[in-house]
Write a protein that holds these residues in place. Structure first.
Motif, short mmCIF file in Angstrom:
data_model
loop_
_atom_site.label_atom_id
_atom_site.label_comp_id
_atom_site.label_asym_id
_atom_site.label_seq_id
_atom_site.Cartn_x
_atom_site.Cartn_y
_atom_site.Cartn_z
N GLN A 20 0.83 -1.20 0.00
CA GLN A 20 0.00 0.00 0.00
C GLN A 20 0.87 1.26 0.00
OE1 GLN A 20 -2.71 -0.27 3.31
NE2 GLN A 20 -3.72 -2.10 2.51
N HIS A 21 1.96 1.22 0.77
CA HIS A 21 2.88 2.35 0.78
C HIS A 21 3.47 2.57 -0.62
CE1 HIS A 21 3.74 1.52 5.33
NE2 HIS A 21 2.51 1.96 5.10
N ALA A 22 3.90 1.48 -1.25
CA ALA A 22 4.49 1.58 -2.58
C ALA A 22 3.50 2.19 -3.57
CB ALA A 22 4.94 0.20 -3.06
N ASP A 23 2.25 1.78 -3.47
CA ASP A 23 1.22 2.31 -4.38
C ASP A 23 1.03 3.82 -4.16
OD1 ASP A 23 0.82 -0.21 -5.41
OD2 ASP A 23 -0.93 -0.64 -4.15
N ARG A 24 1.00 4.25 -2.91
CA ARG A 24 0.83 5.67 -2.61
C ARG A 24 2.00 6.49 -3.16
NH1 ARG A 24 -0.75 7.21 3.42
NH2 ARG A 24 -0.90 9.25 2.37
N ILE A 25 3.20 5.97 -2.95
CA ILE A 25 4.38 6.70 -3.40
C ILE A 25 4.41 6.77 -4.93
CG2 ILE A 25 6.91 6.65 -3.48
CD1 ILE A 25 6.76 5.28 -0.66
#
Length: 201
Positions: A80-85
């Motif tokens: 989820q963090h990777a997607d946001r970034i």
């Protein structure tokens, strides 16, 4: 007196620079530098996704179920963090770097498999501590010049701190007799001093 720039000027700029999307003229950070910084965070998150996922499948031993569930949850969080970034990089007109060879080079944390559950937990804790420190530096870099990226990284940092705390608890459960771990988890006066007979002094 209005604190806003003359609204007519803002309207004119919005129309003339429409191809810039979310990036307006008052964005003062270097977009190339921002993209580089965010791509490093993206690479770090992707490596963490893969390492946690590997640990989820390979966890063994009496504490396997609890550890595996934590590994899977952490892996999903990192994705989820990777997607946001990646979405933020695109918003700023950059390109999310997903080339595996480049990801391996730019990630702050390393992909280390570990040979036991204890090794896996230690490697994950090391990676979380690296992310915590480097993300704090990124937050300072964005500051007031890019509050959107700053808030995103603050949200991610908070989750990474939770991950580190979860892993410390798991490591203690896996190695309850490891005195050095106990001393790291408690204040010195809370750790009983055992005599040769195993009694408290």
């Amino acid at each position: 007196m209005s604190f806003l720039t003359d609204i007519k000027t803002i309207r004119d700029r919005a129309r003339s620079e429409i191809e810039s999307g979310a990036v307006t003229q008052d964005y003062s950070l270097d977009k190339n530098q921002v993209t580089k910084v965010l791509n490093e965070a993206l690479a770090t998150e992707i490596v963490c996704v893969l390492r946690y996922r590997f640990h989820y499948y390979m966890a063994t031993g009496i504490h396997k179920d609890g550890a595996a569930a934590e590994f899977l949850e952490h892996s999903n969080d990192e994705q989820q963090h990777a997607d946001r970034i990646a979405e933020r990089i695109k918003q700023l007109g950059g390109k999310p770097e997903l080339n595996p060879a480049i990801i391996a080079q730019t990630s702050h944390s390393e992909y280390v498999e570990g040979t036991s559950l204890e090794d896996m937990l230690r490697e994950d804790l090391v990676a979380e501590r690296i992310a915590i420190q480097t993300y704090r530096e990124m937050i300072a870099f964005f500051g007031e010049k890019d509050p959107t990226s700053r808030r995103m990284m603050e949200d991610i940092l908070a989750v990474e701190e939770e991950h580190a705390d979860d892993i410390v608890d798991l490591l203690f459960a896996v190695e309850p007799d490891n005195v050095s771990n106990i001393k790291k988890l408690y204040f010195e006066e809370e750790v009983p001093d055992k005599t040769a007979k195993g009694e408290s002094a």
